[in-house]
Design an enzyme around this catalytic site. Structure first.
Site, PDB file in Angstrom:
ATOM      1  N   LYS A 109     125.061  11.780 -74.578  1.00 51.18           N
ATOM      2  CA  LYS A 109     125.758  11.556 -75.845  1.00 51.18           C
ATOM      3  C   LYS A 109     124.974  12.138 -77.027  1.00 51.18           C
ATOM      4  CE  LYS A 109     128.878   8.632 -73.944  1.00 51.18           C
ATOM      5  NZ  LYS A 109     128.504   8.449 -72.532  1.00 51.18           N
TER       6      LYS A 109
HETATM    7  C1  LIG Z   1     129.314   8.331 -71.380  1.00 57.88           C
HETATM    8  C2  LIG Z   1     128.635   8.569 -70.091  1.00 57.88           C
HETATM    9  C3  LIG Z   1     129.311   9.101 -68.993  1.00 57.88           C
HETATM   10  C4  LIG Z   1     130.795   9.384 -69.005  1.00 57.88           C
HETATM   11  O1  LIG Z   1     131.146  10.368 -69.924  1.00 57.88           O
HETATM   12  P1  LIG Z   1     132.661  10.451 -70.464  1.00 57.88           P
HETATM   13  O2  LIG Z   1     132.657  11.481 -71.484  1.00 57.88           O
HETATM   14  O3  LIG Z   1     132.952   9.080 -70.994  1.00 57.88           O
HETATM   15  O4  LIG Z   1     133.497  10.754 -69.271  1.00 57.88           O
HETATM   16  C5  LIG Z   1     128.586   9.361 -67.844  1.00 57.88           C
HETATM   17  N1  LIG Z   1     127.273   9.085 -67.753  1.00 57.88           N
HETATM   18  C6  LIG Z   1     126.592   8.559 -68.784  1.00 57.88           C
HETATM   19  C7  LIG Z   1     125.146   8.270 -68.613  1.00 57.88           C
HETATM   20  C8  LIG Z   1     127.233   8.296 -69.988  1.00 57.88           C
HETATM   21  O5  LIG Z   1     126.546   7.781 -71.018  1.00 57.88           O
END
Ligand SMILES: *Cc1c(COP(=O)(O)O)cnc(C)c1O
Length: 492
Positions: A109
């Site tokens: 993120k």
């Molecule tokens: C948010 C997240 C995901 C999933 O990503 P999306 O964009 O919601 O599909 C997978 N792994 C981790 C560690 C995340 O923080």
């Protein structure tokens, strides 16, 4: 470049407005009017560093943003990462890991949320908005901290994060609740992530509530992947990984590769699909779910049915039953017929269920392979992978590896890039147990033991959490969120 709502009930916006608003007035998501073709630019991108590649991709969508300022913002954002923001690690012939967890909060993120504050501020400037911006964010664990870190102490912005009480990992909770800064607020919500996301979406589309805040000079925006400003920076790392593989002579220019993506809200994988539409030579995107496998069933049958048991897993950031970004894929599948998409989303809100046609389901299978990995398999994957490659996977990434293993058995051999979305140290207790068979429930002790086992040092961001005071302890019912938002907006 114009941005349309997937539901057709809102006027087209430019990129700045789409990012500042976060979500369209009719509850739809903003989609770009077209996908710029970058297939001819790959050669040029080979020599760029990560920040330049990101600025290059972003500039194709954010046309009214000043390019030099955008480049500088990317430079700054990605200087917060370890030396390379998104390194590709080779583990075997045709097997690569794209490590996206080298940012300030140790999850992928960060790639978008280190940049979003700039995109939002410049977006406000571009359209002449002087109001204070209130960021509302529902999180399954990682978005919350990455957004808090990105927006803390930013002038003219307040940020409020809602996470499912009892639905995030201990380290994730500690990361969020110890965040410093006067403009941040963190609230645990009784319920799961879908409850948080639905409550936040409701506030976003409540016109009376919005008007009330607007009178006080406050407007809403979102740091969730519903916001195009979140999605857009994520497209860049697909291009970057591809360029790195070409530069390293692992693949030839134009050769098609697969990407395996651990998926929850469908934002990460959608960015990959957008990259494919922009001319990146992608064969298939592998959509990997955990035990909450609503997407697996959707891709298999064409029926999306969220009426099912919700499981808490060791990959909590994927514990989601309503994958918001799927709406953007449906919109393209509906050949951009917003009425058709709006109809499906109405059904989803009302009955928890919608479906696409058999022809559409067949269409999806050309671009996607979907499957899931349950808890036992996920633990086995972490253990086996460590044994084979001495590489420690976090549980989310392990889900992608597990699903990829199944895919590899039934498809022709080609290079695959597995997206690694978090540092294993965020989930140290589960990872340590999977690697050694030994239980260690205390998150910090587990991290230290994992360090001893693997030789990879515990990141300082984890180490320093131990001594930070916990600032936020509030647990709220979802009906109470509006009142909490109002109170926080009024706080000077
Ligand atoms: C948010 C997240 C995901 C999933 O990503 P999306 O964009 O919601 O599909 C997978 N792994 C981790 C560690 C995340 O923080």
């Amino acid at each position: 470049m114009k941005f349309y709502s997937t539901r057709g009930g809102a006027e087209a916006k430019n990129a700045s407005e789409a990012i500042v608003k976060g979500i369209a007035e009719d509850g739809g998501l903003f989609v770009p009017e077209r996908f710029p073709d970058l297939s001819g630019a790959l050669e040029e991108m080979l020599d760029m560093d990560y920040a330049d590649r990101a600025a290059f991709v972003l500039s194709k969508f954010l046309e009214e943003y000043d390019f030099d300022a955008l480049s500088e913002a990317c430079e700054k954002a990605y200087s917060l990462f370890d030396e390379d923001a998104a390194p590709v690690v080779k583990l075997d012939d045709n097997l690569y890991i794209l490590e996206l967890f080298h940012g300030p909060t140790l999850a992928f993120k960060d790639i978008a949320l280190t940049l979003l504050p700039y995109l939002l501020r410049a977006g406000c400037d571009n359209v002449g908005i002087g109001d204070e911006v209130m960021i509302l964010t529902a999180t399954s664990g990682d978005t919350g901290k990455a957004a808090l870190e990105g927006f803390k102490n930013q002038k003219g912005v307040k940020i409020m994060v809602f996470y499912p009480d009892d639905g995030v990992a201990e380290m994730q909770r500690l990361q969020m609740c110890t965040t410093e800064g006067d403009n941040v607020n963190v609230v645990a919500v009784e319920g799961n992530f879908d409850d948080c996301q639905t409550a936040v979406k409701k506030i976003f589309t409540d016109e009376t509530f919005k008007k009330r805040l607007k009178e006080e000079g406050v407007i809403f925006s979102s740091a969730n992947s519903m916001n195009f400003g979140r999605l857009c920076p994520q497209i860049a790392y697909y291009f970057s990984a591809y360029c790195d593989l070409v530069s390293a002579e692992e693949i030839g220019m134009g050769e098609k590769i697969d990407f395996a993506v651990p998926t929850g809200n469908f934002g990460d994988i959608l960015a990959g699909w957008y990259a494919k539409k922009m001319g990146l030579p992608v064969n298939r995107l592998i959509c990997a779910s955990n035990k909450n496998n609503v997407l697996t069933d959707f891709f298999a049958t064409g029926v999306y049915d969220a009426n099912r048991e919700f499981y808490k897993t060791m990959s909590p950031s994927m514990d989601i039953l309503i994958s918001s970004n799927l709406e953007r894929l449906i919109f393209e599948l509906d050949k951009r017929d917003a009425n058709a998409t709006a109809e499906k989303m109405k059904l989803l809100a009302k009955t928890g269920k919608f479906s696409v046609s058999a022809a559409q389901t067949a269409q999806l299978k050309k671009d996607f392979y979907a499957n899931f990995c349950d808890e036992e398999e996920c633990a086995n994957v972490m253990g086996n992978f460590y044994e084979e490659y001495e590489y420690v996977l976090d549980p989310h990434t392990a889900v992608a590896v597990g699903v990829y293993d199944g895919y590899a058995c039934e498809s022709e051999e080609r290079p695959v890039v597995i997206l690694s979305t978090a540092s294993p140290y965020k989930f140290a207790a589960d990872v340590y147990e999977a690697l050694t068979g030994k239980k260690e429930t205390d998150a910090f002790t587990a991290a230290r033991k994992l360090e001893k086992e693997s030789g990879d040092p515990v990141p300082s961001q984890i180490e320093e959490l131990k001594d930070k005071p916990i600032r936020f302890t509030k647990v709220a019912k979802k009906e109470d969120l509006e009142a909490l938002v109002l109170a926080f907006a009024a706080k000077k």
